[in-house]
Motif scaffolding. Structure first.
Motif, PDB file in Angstrom:
ATOM      1  N   ARG A   1      36.508  34.325  30.543  1.00 27.82           N
ATOM      2  CA  ARG A   1      37.197  33.264  31.272  1.00 27.82           C
ATOM      3  C   ARG A   1      38.589  33.721  31.637  1.00 27.82           C
ATOM      4  NH1 ARG A   1      37.443  26.876  29.562  1.00 27.82           N
ATOM      5  NH2 ARG A   1      38.598  26.150  31.427  1.00 27.82           N
ATOM      6  N   ASP A   2      38.944  33.501  32.909  1.00 32.48           N
ATOM      7  CA  ASP A   2      40.271  33.847  33.398  1.00 32.48           C
ATOM      8  C   ASP A   2      40.850  32.599  34.052  1.00 32.48           C
ATOM      9  OD1 ASP A   2      42.564  34.987  34.317  1.00 32.48           O
ATOM     10  OD2 ASP A   2      41.614  36.281  35.827  1.00 32.48           O
ATOM     11  N   GLY A   3      41.580  31.830  33.265  1.00 29.60           N
ATOM     12  CA  GLY A   3      42.077  30.556  33.774  1.00 29.60           C
ATOM     13  C   GLY A   3      40.912  29.598  33.958  1.00 29.60           C
ATOM     14  N   ARG A   4      40.765  29.088  35.170  1.00 31.03           N
ATOM     15  CA  ARG A   4      39.672  28.156  35.465  1.00 31.03           C
ATOM     16  C   ARG A   4      38.415  28.877  35.938  1.00 31.03           C
ATOM     17  NH1 ARG A   4      40.639  25.558  39.811  1.00 31.03           N
ATOM     18  NH2 ARG A   4      39.187  23.839  39.406  1.00 31.03           N
ATOM     19  N   ARG A   5      38.495  30.167  36.105  1.00 32.77           N
ATOM     20  CA  ARG A   5      37.365  30.915  36.672  1.00 32.77           C
ATOM     21  C   ARG A   5      36.642  31.744  35.600  1.00 32.77           C
ATOM     22  NH1 ARG A   5      37.205  30.878  42.142  1.00 32.77           N
ATOM     23  NH2 ARG A   5      39.041  30.025  43.193  1.00 32.77           N
ATOM     24  N   TYR A   6      35.368  31.963  35.882  1.00 33.64           N
ATOM     25  CA  TYR A   6      34.532  32.782  35.004  1.00 33.64           C
ATOM     26  C   TYR A   6      34.105  34.030  35.782  1.00 33.64           C
ATOM     27  CZ  TYR A   6      34.194  28.665  32.010  1.00 33.64           C
ATOM     28  OH  TYR A   6      34.503  27.592  31.198  1.00 33.64           O
ATOM     29  N   ALA A   7      34.222  35.166  35.105  1.00 36.44           N
ATOM     30  CA  ALA A   7      33.853  36.437  35.732  1.00 36.44           C
ATOM     31  C   ALA A   7      32.967  37.224  34.771  1.00 36.44           C
ATOM     32  CB  ALA A   7      35.089  37.253  36.088  1.00 36.44           C
ATOM     33  N   ALA A   8      32.117  38.070  35.318  1.00 35.80           N
ATOM     34  CA  ALA A   8      31.248  38.899  34.487  1.00 35.80           C
ATOM     35  C   ALA A   8      32.048  40.047  33.890  1.00 35.80           C
ATOM     36  CB  ALA A   8      30.094  39.447  35.310  1.00 35.80           C
ATOM     37  N   THR A   9      31.719  40.393  32.666  1.00 38.98           N
ATOM     38  CA  THR A   9      32.293  41.586  32.050  1.00 38.98           C
ATOM     39  C   THR A   9      31.554  42.809  32.610  1.00 38.98           C
ATOM     40  OG1 THR A   9      30.702  41.553  30.247  1.00 38.98           O
ATOM     41  CG2 THR A   9      32.751  40.303  29.939  1.00 38.98           C
ATOM     42  N   ALA A  10      31.969  43.978  32.207  1.00 34.54           N
ATOM     43  CA  ALA A  10      31.306  45.193  32.680  1.00 34.54           C
ATOM     44  C   ALA A  10      29.830  45.201  32.281  1.00 34.54           C
ATOM     45  CB  ALA A  10      32.003  46.435  32.123  1.00 34.54           C
ATOM     46  N   THR A  11      29.532  44.764  31.035  1.00 37.46           N
ATOM     47  CA  THR A  11      28.135  44.729  30.612  1.00 37.46           C
ATOM     48  C   THR A  11      27.389  43.574  31.280  1.00 37.46           C
ATOM     49  OG1 THR A  11      28.824  43.505  28.639  1.00 37.46           O
ATOM     50  CG2 THR A  11      28.496  45.892  28.404  1.00 37.46           C
ATOM     51  N   GLY A  12      28.102  42.502  31.576  1.00 40.47           N
ATOM     52  CA  GLY A  12      27.478  41.401  32.309  1.00 40.47           C
ATOM     53  C   GLY A  12      27.053  41.840  33.704  1.00 40.47           C
ATOM     54  N   GLU A  13      27.914  42.636  34.360  1.00 43.67           N
ATOM     55  CA  GLU A  13      27.563  43.170  35.674  1.00 43.67           C
ATOM     56  C   GLU A  13      26.354  44.100  35.578  1.00 43.67           C
ATOM     57  OE1 GLU A  13      30.972  45.097  37.274  1.00 43.67           O
ATOM     58  OE2 GLU A  13      32.108  43.227  37.573  1.00 43.67           O
TER      59      GLU A  13
ATOM     60  N   ALA B   1      23.336  41.902  35.276  1.00 37.07           N
ATOM     61  CA  ALA B   1      23.086  41.235  36.559  1.00 37.07           C
ATOM     62  C   ALA B   1      22.433  42.195  37.550  1.00 37.07           C
ATOM     63  CB  ALA B   1      24.396  40.693  37.130  1.00 37.07           C
ATOM     64  N   ASP B   2      22.934  43.422  37.583  1.00 35.93           N
ATOM     65  CA  ASP B   2      22.332  44.420  38.474  1.00 35.93           C
ATOM     66  C   ASP B   2      20.886  44.693  38.078  1.00 35.93           C
ATOM     67  OD1 ASP B   2      24.652  44.670  39.902  1.00 35.93           O
ATOM     68  OD2 ASP B   2      25.321  46.509  38.914  1.00 35.93           O
TER      69      ASP B   2
ATOM     70  N   ALA C   1      28.913  37.821  38.602  1.00 30.24           N
ATOM     71  CA  ALA C   1      28.986  39.276  38.726  1.00 30.24           C
ATOM     72  C   ALA C   1      29.487  39.673  40.107  1.00 30.24           C
ATOM     73  CB  ALA C   1      27.616  39.901  38.461  1.00 30.24           C
ATOM     74  N   ALA C   2      29.215  38.819  41.103  1.00 26.69           N
ATOM     75  CA  ALA C   2      29.659  39.110  42.465  1.00 26.69           C
ATOM     76  C   ALA C   2      31.150  38.838  42.632  1.00 26.69           C
ATOM     77  CB  ALA C   2      28.853  38.287  43.472  1.00 26.69           C
TER      78      ALA C   2
END
Length: 263
Positions: A60-72, A75-76, A25-26
């Motif tokens: 997933r964006d290529g080799r990296r993982y990022a939080a979606t809007a709901t994931g953020e 996390a918050d 999320a960060a």
């Protein structure tokens, strides 16, 4: 869709899940970066990321993982819950003695507070913590229903040595207690005559013992028998604003200290 409490349980069962979600999320992370940050195995990370993807919390964006809007969002929320529980755990031993009805701030603002309690080997640890702070301060303001010998002695020495300016609003009960001790009374009288010190007498009782040393607020927590249970110190802006406002209110209603009224 799982119930909210089940989702909380899902996260709470694994510290790795919480950490991974907060990390992505960060900012986006590779699996190797997540493994380095959490110490989790690749197999564990694979299961976590798959579970998160099923919930649409990560992408997933290529080799990296990022939080979606709901994931953020999740996390918050879990981060705030953890912070609240950490603060609650810190205050739990003192909650019976905290004058929370007097606090004009949310207890969340004590998240960064340093809590110092007496121990068998250091029974005076709370007062020592306060004394160390006020010895190095440039300004000191206080409003309190009591003024103990150690604090008074430190303030007296600092003011008379030109260390700082001191302003205080004390309850009559605090001054009555000082007047009953010849040594303490001589110190408070000498302090009141100094050009760098101003003492005023509150019109009513003051239910809180607080000091503001420069930018830090110190609260002395006592039980119903007057026994010191802890000192809390914090640089939180909302707490400092509350203490400053409360001091100003007491100050405006107080009267100048005249030792003859107590002798």
């Amino acid at each position: 869709m799982e119930a909210p409490l089940e989702e909380i349980e899902f996260l709470a069962r694994s510290q790795n899940r919480v950490e991974v979600l907060r990390l992505v999320a960060a900012e986006p992370h590779t699996r190797q970066e997540l493994a380095t940050a959490t110490g989790a195995s690749q197999a564990t990370l694979g299961r976590i990321l798959e579970d998160f993807a099923d919930r649409s919390w990560v992408r997933r964006d290529g080799r990296r993982y990022a939080a979606t809007a709901t994931g953020e969002l999740v996390a918050d929320g879990i981060g705030e819950l953890i912070a609240v529980l950490e603060t609650e755990g810190k205050l739990r031993p003192l909650v019976a003695f905290l004058p929370t009805e007097e606090f004009g701030f949310d207890l969340r603002h004590l998240a960064d507070a340093t809590v110092t309690v007496p121990t068998r080997t250091r029974p005076s640890a709370p007062l020592r913590h306060v004394r160390d702070a006020i010895e190095g301060a440039d300004t000191l303001r206080a409003f309190s229903h009591t003024l103990n010998e150690q604090t008074l002695s430190t303030v007296h020495d600092q003011v008379t040595a030109g260390g700082y300016a001191f302003e205080a609003v004390l309850s009559r009960s605090a001054l009555d207690a000082l007047a009953a001790d010849a040594h303490l009374w001589s110190q408070i009288r000498a302090l009141s005559r100094h050009s760098n010190a101003t003492i005023r007498v509150a019109r009513g009782e003051i239910p809180v013992a607080a000091l503001v040393a420069d930018e830090t607020v110190y609260l002395l927590v006592r039980d119903d028998h007057g026994v010191l249970r802890a000192s809390l110190s914090t640089g939180s802006t909302p707490v400092r604003e509350w203490a400053t406002d409360r001091f100003d209110r007491y100050w405006e209603r107080a009267t100048p200290f005249d030792p003859l009224e107590f002798e």
